[in-house]
Write a protein that holds these residues in place. Structure first.
Motif, mmCIF file in Angstrom:
data_model
loop_
_atom_site.group_PDB
_atom_site.id
_atom_site.type_symbol
_atom_site.label_atom_id
_atom_site.label_comp_id
_atom_site.label_asym_id
_atom_site.label_seq_id
_atom_site.Cartn_x
_atom_site.Cartn_y
_atom_site.Cartn_z
ATOM 1 N N UNK A 270 1.208 -0.910 0.311
ATOM 2 C CA UNK A 270 -0.239 -0.344 -0.177
ATOM 3 C C UNK A 270 1.189 1.748 -0.227
ATOM 4 N N UNK A 271 0.516 1.743 -0.719
ATOM 5 C CA UNK A 271 0.885 3.401 -0.775
ATOM 6 C C UNK A 271 2.198 3.276 -2.470
ATOM 7 N N UNK A 272 2.064 2.398 -3.106
ATOM 8 C CA UNK A 272 3.008 2.154 -4.240
ATOM 9 C C UNK A 272 4.308 3.615 -4.830
ATOM 10 N N UNK A 284 2.936 -5.726 -6.292
ATOM 11 C CA UNK A 284 1.891 -5.395 -6.600
ATOM 12 C C UNK A 284 1.679 -3.982 -5.235
ATOM 13 N N UNK A 285 0.981 -3.132 -5.299
ATOM 14 C CA UNK A 285 0.276 -2.562 -4.321
ATOM 15 C C UNK A 285 -0.569 -1.240 -4.456
ATOM 16 N N UNK A 324 -2.627 -1.407 -8.400
ATOM 17 C CA UNK A 324 -2.186 -1.217 -9.548
ATOM 18 C C UNK A 324 -1.725 -2.921 -8.875
ATOM 19 N N UNK A 325 -1.054 -3.744 -10.385
ATOM 20 C CA UNK A 325 -0.809 -4.698 -10.628
ATOM 21 C C UNK A 325 0.224 -5.342 -10.843
ATOM 22 N N UNK A 326 1.311 -5.577 -9.746
ATOM 23 C CA UNK A 326 2.719 -5.444 -11.048
ATOM 24 C C UNK A 326 3.101 -6.923 -10.772
#
Lengths: 332, 332
Positions: A270-272, A284-285, A324-326
């Motif tokens: 969480x935060x990217x 992913x975040x 955001x899917x990494x």
DNA sequence: TGATGATGTGCATACGTATGTCAATCTAGG
DNA sequence: CCTAGATTGACATACGTATGCACATCATCA
């Protein structure tokens, strides 16, 4: 020793008040005089005393920023944009690390050496906001806020952020899910967990106590708690971390323990933070506009300072979270 | 609106000066009076005005800290200990990000709103130190220093650090060696490269222009320069990076390009930031006591401020570098 | 008991800037 | 040519604290 406006006045052949007015661009002083004063000031290298000005105007053009642990990789991303926006608006920044002792009635904030405070460190039960209000010291919450709210704030929708993570995990087919959350005493810790819980519950998935770990928003919290979580049976296949720094700690613990991410374990942060996008983590975040949030907080505060109470109600700016899917998640 | 010492005086039935003396612990005021004053002050919630005090004492108990890019992961590790030590010594911290424009004659530093400055941002040719000296503003270099030196400073022995890396690489059998250095305009960039060069030369190994890249001390410098370096023929088998952040950038570029570290490439950093020890990076690097260095800088500055020029000469504290061998290097 | 010294407190003022008020000079209109 | 208004600058003062100096009180000792 130091050059004062009196020295400039003497050299320019005018009175001290005229120097003040000339340099501040008061239109009551003629262009010719202004020129003369400016020239004298430059010649002497005159720089107005900030203390004198503060005393006279009852304003310092200074803002305090309260943080907790400066070395936490999260804070620079808050402080950087804050500093720039404050500077842009003509304010300087004082940095205060929170004292362990009573955060209430902090004299450092009340000696009129600052015009306002950014609280980036609030715990839900802190007495500080109340104290600041009583003293008429403008402040704004950034990132975290206190319980009663009802003040200016720039925050993420933490609950929505927690929800969106849970929903994605469910969609990916995970059923054994855990969380390493931030402190319950912070809205960022509490609300992210709350939204996560709600969404899981709606999907019929429980979050038993054994699947919940909490700690400060630091690397160690992720690093130190992952193993215990994974030793439970059945082991969770996905862990939501309260922020990126915790997630990176967990990621490193996984690496240490030979747990493959995302093959064996899905991790979401969480935060990217910029570092979340580094190949090393490919985390992913949950993203939100941290930069804009910090900038907005500076804006709210300065408006509050300069608005002289002329502002209606309390303004709460809520930034939307986006998943955001990494590369640290995977379908089950 | 605000409570002043006059209000306290009235309530305690004494004069304003007596309030000042009583609260500052002047032994000339009787215990009974002191009690009465303290009680009145507490009752009213009196907090002395910092501006008034500054004006009167010509001292602010405030220190400025100049940095460049706040979001660079390096700076928090400087700022954190600095803040704590300054606080411990009774000083508050103002944070200044360097302006792009003329760093010379920065009015923000000269309006007597701070008692001294920590320069953590100096380039070798900056005019700022000279300006500060002329104005009688105490300052100390931290991490970096300017060319002429001859001022208080807390720095690493950068040249020795560069040497020790080169010697280790040679020992490991590397012959095709490259560097991604920091800016030539900083002592940290220049001297680390210099020591590296000298030691290589002594081993009969050259460092041709094609094997030298330079850039700011940020992630992008490592990330953006590695590929070009590796595309040279023969390709370097080892790259020394000007600091850990650059090294981590290079490490990520290697990951991106499928270059295996340390199998295909040896990478060495500088600073030993906490994150260098994370499993993700496991970075071999050069360690020095960053914490002690920052703390020492704070000490030097405060002594300079309070020593009232009574200090002999200029004190330059040089911290020794030590090679920390982790997992990003390998014998050739 | 009166002089001496110690002790405690008030008075006056400095610190440097900003601003309200007033005086002086100038311009323009009748 | 006189006056009203505008323009410009000086004077006085406020802002809040700290400190040198003078003064008052009191105890002490000869």
């Amino acid at each position: 020793m130091a050059i004062t406006s009196h020295d400039v006045a003497r050299l320019a052949g005018v009175s001290q008040p005229t120097v003040s007015r000339a340099l501040r661009g008061d239109k009551r002083v003629s262009e010719a005089t202004r020129q003369r004063v400016v020239q004298a000031a430059t010649a002497l290298g005159y720089v107005p005393s900030e203390a004198g000005r503060s005393l006279s105007t009852r304003t310092t053009k200074r803002v305090g920023v309260m943080v907790t642990d400066l070395t936490n990789p999260f804070y620079p991303h808050l402080i950087g944009p804050l500093h720039d926006e404050l500077e842009r608006r003509g304010y300087r920044m004082m940095l205060f690390a929170e004292r362990s002792e009573s955060a209430a009635a902090d004299e450092r904030l009340l000696d009129r050496s600052i015009d306002g405070v950014v609280l980036a460190t609030a715990t839900v039960d802190t007495a500080l906001p109340g104290e600041l209000s009583r003293r008429g010291m403008p402040f704004v919450f950034l990132n975290r806020e206190a319980a009663g709210a009802g003040n200016d704030a720039a925050v993420v929708d933490n609950e929505a952020g927690g929800r969106v993570v849970a929903e994605e995990l469910v969609r990916l087919g995970h059923r054994d899910i855990a969380i390493i959350a931030g402190p319950q005493s912070t809205t960022t810790g509490r609300d992210r967990e709350l939204g996560f819980r709600y969404a899981l519950a709606e999907a019929g998935i429980g979050l038993p106590a054994g699947r919940v770990r909490r700690g400060p928003f630091g690397f160690e919290t992720g690093y130190g708690n992952l193993a215990a979580l994974l030793s439970q049976r059945p082991a969770p296949t996905a862990v939501f971390c309260g922020n990126d720094v915790i997630a990176i700690g967990a990621l490193n613990a996984a690496m240490r323990d030979g747990v493959r991410v995302p093959d064996d374990l899905t991790l979401i942060g969480f935060d990217d933070l910029p570092m979340a996008g580094w190949e090393s983590f490919d985390l992913s975040t949950v993203r939100y506009d941290l930069n804009a949030m910090a900038t907005a907080a500076a804006g709210l505060l300065v408006e509050r300072i300069e608005g002289a109470d002329g502002l209606d109600g309390n303004r709460r700016l809520v930034f939307p979270p986006v998943l955001v899917l990494r590369g640290t998640h995977r379908a089950r």
